[in-house]
Design an enzyme around this catalytic site. Structure first.
Site, PDB file in Angstrom:
ATOM      1  N   THR A 161      48.738  38.007  69.617  1.00  0.00           N
ATOM      2  CA  THR A 161      48.387  38.635  70.895  1.00  0.00           C
ATOM      3  C   THR A 161      49.293  38.029  71.955  1.00  0.00           C
ATOM      4  O   THR A 161      49.206  36.818  72.218  1.00  0.00           O
ATOM      5  CB  THR A 161      46.921  38.354  71.267  1.00  0.00           C
ATOM      6  OG1 THR A 161      46.081  38.842  70.217  1.00  0.00           O
ATOM      7  CG2 THR A 161      46.546  39.033  72.572  1.00  0.00           C
ATOM      8  N   LYS A 174      45.406  46.411  73.060  1.00  0.00           N
ATOM      9  CA  LYS A 174      44.600  45.204  72.783  1.00  0.00           C
ATOM     10  C   LYS A 174      44.051  44.599  74.083  1.00  0.00           C
ATOM     11  O   LYS A 174      42.870  44.302  74.197  1.00  0.00           O
ATOM     12  CB  LYS A 174      45.483  44.205  72.033  1.00  0.00           C
ATOM     13  CG  LYS A 174      45.022  42.768  72.045  1.00  0.00           C
ATOM     14  CD  LYS A 174      44.101  42.434  70.916  1.00  0.00           C
ATOM     15  CE  LYS A 174      43.561  41.030  71.073  1.00  0.00           C
ATOM     16  NZ  LYS A 174      42.569  40.671  70.112  1.00  0.00           N
ATOM     17  N   LYS A 224      42.382  33.859  77.442  1.00  0.00           N
ATOM     18  CA  LYS A 224      43.810  34.144  77.187  1.00  0.00           C
ATOM     19  C   LYS A 224      44.074  35.649  77.351  1.00  0.00           C
ATOM     20  O   LYS A 224      45.018  36.066  78.030  1.00  0.00           O
ATOM     21  CB  LYS A 224      44.176  33.700  75.768  1.00  0.00           C
ATOM     22  CG  LYS A 224      45.580  34.136  75.350  1.00  0.00           C
ATOM     23  CD  LYS A 224      45.880  33.932  73.870  1.00  0.00           C
ATOM     24  CE  LYS A 224      47.199  34.632  73.530  1.00  0.00           C
ATOM     25  NZ  LYS A 224      47.592  34.519  72.141  1.00  0.00           N
TER      26      LYS A 224
HETATM   27  P1  NAD Z   1      46.086  29.063  65.530  1.00  0.00           P
HETATM   28  O1  NAD Z   1      46.482  28.109  66.597  1.00  0.00           O
HETATM   29  O2  NAD Z   1      44.966  28.712  64.603  1.00  0.00           O
HETATM   30  O3  NAD Z   1      47.371  29.386  64.605  1.00  0.00           O
HETATM   31  C1  NAD Z   1      48.686  29.489  65.076  1.00  0.00           C
HETATM   32  C2  NAD Z   1      49.599  28.858  64.028  1.00  0.00           C
HETATM   33  O4  NAD Z   1      50.948  28.998  64.466  1.00  0.00           O
HETATM   34  C3  NAD Z   1      49.337  27.356  63.837  1.00  0.00           C
HETATM   35  O5  NAD Z   1      49.129  27.082  62.461  1.00  0.00           O
HETATM   36  C4  NAD Z   1      50.617  26.707  64.360  1.00  0.00           C
HETATM   37  O6  NAD Z   1      50.973  25.526  63.677  1.00  0.00           O
HETATM   38  C5  NAD Z   1      51.623  27.812  64.126  1.00  0.00           C
HETATM   39  N1  NAD Z   1      52.832  27.699  64.940  1.00  0.00           N
HETATM   40  C6  NAD Z   1      52.934  27.424  66.265  1.00  0.00           C
HETATM   41  N2  NAD Z   1      54.229  27.431  66.659  1.00  0.00           N
HETATM   42  C7  NAD Z   1      54.949  27.734  65.545  1.00  0.00           C
HETATM   43  C8  NAD Z   1      56.338  27.903  65.311  1.00  0.00           C
HETATM   44  N3  NAD Z   1      57.249  27.767  66.269  1.00  0.00           N
HETATM   45  N4  NAD Z   1      56.735  28.207  64.038  1.00  0.00           N
HETATM   46  C9  NAD Z   1      55.816  28.347  63.040  1.00  0.00           C
HETATM   47  N5  NAD Z   1      54.484  28.201  63.208  1.00  0.00           N
HETATM   48  C10 NAD Z   1      54.063  27.902  64.455  1.00  0.00           C
HETATM   49  O7  NAD Z   1      45.802  30.449  66.262  1.00  0.00           O
HETATM   50  P2  NAD Z   1      44.991  31.712  65.687  1.00  0.00           P
HETATM   51  O8  NAD Z   1      43.565  31.623  66.084  1.00  0.00           O
HETATM   52  O9  NAD Z   1      45.363  31.903  64.257  1.00  0.00           O
HETATM   53  O10 NAD Z   1      45.633  32.869  66.585  1.00  0.00           O
HETATM   54  C11 NAD Z   1      46.917  33.420  66.298  1.00  0.00           C
HETATM   55  C12 NAD Z   1      47.119  34.640  67.177  1.00  0.00           C
HETATM   56  O11 NAD Z   1      46.080  35.585  66.897  1.00  0.00           O
HETATM   57  C13 NAD Z   1      47.044  34.357  68.681  1.00  0.00           C
HETATM   58  O12 NAD Z   1      48.028  35.116  69.323  1.00  0.00           O
HETATM   59  C14 NAD Z   1      45.634  34.800  69.045  1.00  0.00           C
HETATM   60  O13 NAD Z   1      45.517  35.184  70.399  1.00  0.00           O
HETATM   61  C15 NAD Z   1      45.442  35.975  68.103  1.00  0.00           C
HETATM   62  N6  NAD Z   1      44.036  36.289  67.797  1.00  0.00           N
HETATM   63  C16 NAD Z   1      43.164  35.296  67.451  1.00  0.00           C
HETATM   64  C17 NAD Z   1      41.848  35.631  67.150  1.00  0.00           C
HETATM   65  C18 NAD Z   1      40.848  34.560  66.742  1.00  0.00           C
HETATM   66  O14 NAD Z   1      39.637  34.867  66.669  1.00  0.00           O
HETATM   67  N7  NAD Z   1      41.287  33.329  66.442  1.00  0.00           N
HETATM   68  C19 NAD Z   1      41.416  36.963  67.215  1.00  0.00           C
HETATM   69  C20 NAD Z   1      42.340  37.961  67.544  1.00  0.00           C
HETATM   70  C21 NAD Z   1      43.649  37.597  67.840  1.00  0.00           C
END
Ligand code: NAD
Length: 289
Positions: free
Chosen positions: A93, A168, A243
């Site tokens: 997102t 979204k 966010k």
């Molecule tokens: P998270 O922080 O658990 O996971 C993100 C991952 O990206 C981490 O494992 C981190 O180490 C990795 N990362 C960061 N920088 C990096 C890089 N340069 N190279 C490689 N890996 C890297 O976050 P999440 O909850 O999995 O969310 C991910 C996305 O999904 C976000 O954009 C969030 O807004 C969206 N989202 C989350 C949810 C939810 O319920 N968690 C729901 C809908 C959308």
């Protein structure tokens, strides 16, 4: 298919596992060794270099925290390293302007790319029941659909590049505002002496009915099972709602749209998060009104 997956956190971990279950060969890259260890257990081939992970792949999926990281990963690690025949899918997102910029850079470099953010949380990512809102050309969407279908229950073409992100944040701005309106309504009903179950029975069948009330009721023991029945743990964290509301405010400013209800919802969640409630489900706002 051979698919590289970058960003295997709370959401990406389960999504990559579902691609493996669907029979794809998945190359995983994440900065976190823990995330990579879990990916290995789930059947991914793990890489400590993103450029190596994307080499020779048919598709690259990213699930990263924000637009700045997405832009850096695509420009440093994906473009010029994945073959131009690879389809690029960003499921993170992020803000609409960055999504459009990254997509334009990908197009210029010869790739098909879609922005494909999701609705649904960690349980839906693990269970393969996410909803994908997809922005990109018809050709890119047609290529993306079967890959996304392995991770979700619905894949919808929202329009051209950036339209997935736009859909979204519009949806989540409405969700944030409607949750607050639902919460304050239950508070008022209580202060007016109404039994909350009785008010639910009436309003859920009257014109006040909405998803925050009937699918995700913020009042414990009223309506279907929801985070309210679990001390507001799990569900969709306040910090993530904030966010998305901030992204909606940026987009509204950029598009010149007046969104007073969305702006107020952003302020209310901002204060709730600043008070240390960022980890609580967003319906916990009922206890702060
Ligand atoms: P998270 O922080 O658990 O996971 C993100 C991952 O990206 C981490 O494992 C981190 O180490 C990795 N990362 C960061 N920088 C990096 C890089 N340069 N190279 C490689 N890996 C890297 O976050 P999440 O909850 O999995 O969310 C991910 C996305 O999904 C976000 O954009 C969030 O807004 C969206 N989202 C989350 C949810 C939810 O319920 N968690 C729901 C809908 C959308």
């Amino acid at each position: 298919m051979k698919i590289a997956f970058i960003g295997l956190g709370n959401m990406g971990g389960g999504m990559a596992a579902n691609l493996v279950k669907a029979g794809h060969q998945v190359n995983a890259f994440d900065l976190s060794p823990d995330a990579l260890a879990k990916a290995k257990v789930n059947g991914c081939d793990v890489f400590t270099d993103a450029k190596q992970a994307v080499m020779g792949m048919d598709a690259v999926v990213t699930m990263l925290p924000n637009g700045k990281i997405v832009e850096a990963v695509y420009s440093n690690d994906v473009m010029n390293h994945a073959p131009t025949s690879a389809l690029l899918l960003d499921c993170s997102t992020i803000d609409v302007d960055t999504a459009r910029r990254v997509n334009a850079a990908a197009k210029k470099a010869g790739y098909n790319m879609v922005d494909a953010p999701v609705s649904g949380g960690i349980a839906a990512a693990n269970g393969g029941t996410l909803t994908f809102m997809v922005g990109g050309t018809k050709t890119a969407f047609t290529r993306a659909e079967p890959i996304l279908a392995a991770m979700g229950k619905a894949v919808i073409h929202a329009g051209e590049s950036g339209a997935g992100q736009a859909a979204k944040i519009c949806n989540n701005m409405l969700l944030g505002a409607s949750m607050i309106a639902t919460c304050e309504t239950f508070k008022l009903a209580e202060k007016l002496g109404l039994d909350l179950q009785t008010f639910y029975d009436i309003s859920s069948k009257a014109s006040g009915q909405n998803w925050s009330m009937t699918s995700y009721c913020p009042v414990p023991n009223v309506g279907p099972q929801s985070p309210a029945d679990n001390d507001y743990a799990g569900g969709f964290a306040t910090a993530l709602m904030l966010k998305d509301l901030r992204l909606a405010m940026e987009a509204a400013q950029s598009a010149g749209a007046d969104v007073p209800m969305g702006a107020r919802a952003a302020q209310i969640y901002e204060a709730f998060d600043a008070a240390g409630s960022g980890d609580l489900d967003f319906s916990a706002i009922i206890n702060n009104l």
